[in-house]
Design an enzyme around this catalytic site. Structure first.
Site, short mmCIF file in Angstrom:
data_model
loop_
_atom_site.label_atom_id
_atom_site.label_comp_id
_atom_site.label_asym_id
_atom_site.label_seq_id
_atom_site.Cartn_x
_atom_site.Cartn_y
_atom_site.Cartn_z
N HIS A 92 117.01 37.33 -39.71
CA HIS A 92 118.26 36.99 -40.39
C HIS A 92 118.13 37.15 -41.90
O HIS A 92 117.03 37.08 -42.45
CB HIS A 92 118.67 35.54 -40.08
CG HIS A 92 119.08 35.31 -38.66
ND1 HIS A 92 118.44 34.40 -37.85
CD2 HIS A 92 120.06 35.87 -37.91
CE1 HIS A 92 119.02 34.40 -36.65
NE2 HIS A 92 119.99 35.29 -36.66
N CYS A 143 117.30 27.34 -41.48
CA CYS A 143 117.54 27.69 -40.07
C CYS A 143 117.82 26.46 -39.21
O CYS A 143 118.55 26.55 -38.22
CB CYS A 143 116.33 28.42 -39.50
SG CYS A 143 116.03 30.04 -40.22
#
Length: 282
Positions: free
Chosen positions: A174, A268
């Site tokens: 990501h 995260c």
């Protein structure tokens, strides 16, 4: 109840987490997981570290919501990916892989129970780890989990925002593993991963603080800003922490090294729902 989030660095008031009760490396999805595949996750240690993280957030006056954890979702600890708050809207993601499909339903149930309006991104692949917000600008990583068609649809859904696609290499899962905004004029970056044209754009908007390769491995970019120049970071990332302190940030160091074996750290593990909107002089 209303959601409210206009940046990555406004004071955090309410955030969603999930305990790593069933965390395991099932299908290797990134270099970090590959490194720790044989070693695996020590659940008791991960649970203790996560509890310490939750405790640190609560001591800072932040309301922590813990979603229920399920054995069928081994990566549920990474709540950032299942949704994201943009302005006063919560968007529920459609997960990019089978291993995580279904996690979003746990979030939807909580939102419905709390009467929080949300938009369901059915058929659009965008995961929250690729979405970074700064005022009226949304940066979205083009990755294996987030595609350009879905980013273009997001722009149509949010005409009041400028949605900017950020292509980067497929080495990292990501965008928030290589880029993270920490103030109106500063951001962390792991160099060499972002498309050159977009990197020049980011460099024109932010003072980019480079993270070294060894500290990228321990997710040096993936800090959590909780507002008022306070940042939660890993104790092992000494270079990042020293640089941030030099720039006037207060560092709250929490050890979640067992959790990062699965390739994600503080950003995260958190899904902000409410941040207090402040006015900044850019």
């Amino acid at each position: 109840m209303r959601a409210n989030c206009f940046s990555e660095y406004d004071p955090l008031k309410q955030v969603i987490l999930c305990e790593p009760q069933y965390m395991r490396i099932k299908d290797v999805i990134n270099e970090t997981q590959k490194h720790f595949e044989d070693e695996g996750i020590h659940i008791k240690t991960a649970m203790t570290q996560h509890a310490n993280f939750v405790s640190a957030l609560k001591k800072l006056g932040i309301e922590v919501i813990l979603l229920p954890s399920y054995n069928k979702y081994p990566e549920q600890v990474f709540t950032r990916d299942i949704g994201f708050t943009l302005g006063e809207k919560v968007f529920v993601a459609e997960m990019g892989t089978d291993i995580r499909t279904g996690e979003e339903n746990v979030l939807k149930e909580w939102l419905q129970n709390r009467n929080v309006p949300f938009h369901n991104l059915t058929g659009d692949r965008i995961e929250g780890g690729d979405v970074l917000l700064d005022g009226d600008t949304i940066y979205v990583g083009v990755s294996e989990r987030t595609n350009i068609d879905s980013i273009e649809k997001l722009q149509k859904l949010l005409p009041e925002f400028d949605v900017i696609p950020i292509p980067f290499t497929d080495t990292y899962l990501h965008l928030d593993c290589v880029f993270n905004i920490i103030s109106p004029n500063e951001a962390l970056i792991f160099p060499g991963e972002i498309n050159k044209e977009q990197l020049n754009l980011l460099a024109s908007r932010y003072d980019l603080i480079e993270v070294t390769e060894d500290e990228q491995f321990t997710l040096g970019t993936n800090v959590l800003s909780i507002g008022n120049k306070r940042i939660i970071s890993l104790p092992v990332n000494t270079k990042v922490n020293k640089e941030l302190r030099k720039r006037g940030y207060e560092l709250i160091e929490v050890d979640i090294t067992e959790i990062i074996k699965s390739g994600g750290a503080f950003r995260c593990c958190t899904l902000p729902i409410v941040r207090e909107k402040l006015d900044y002089q850019h």
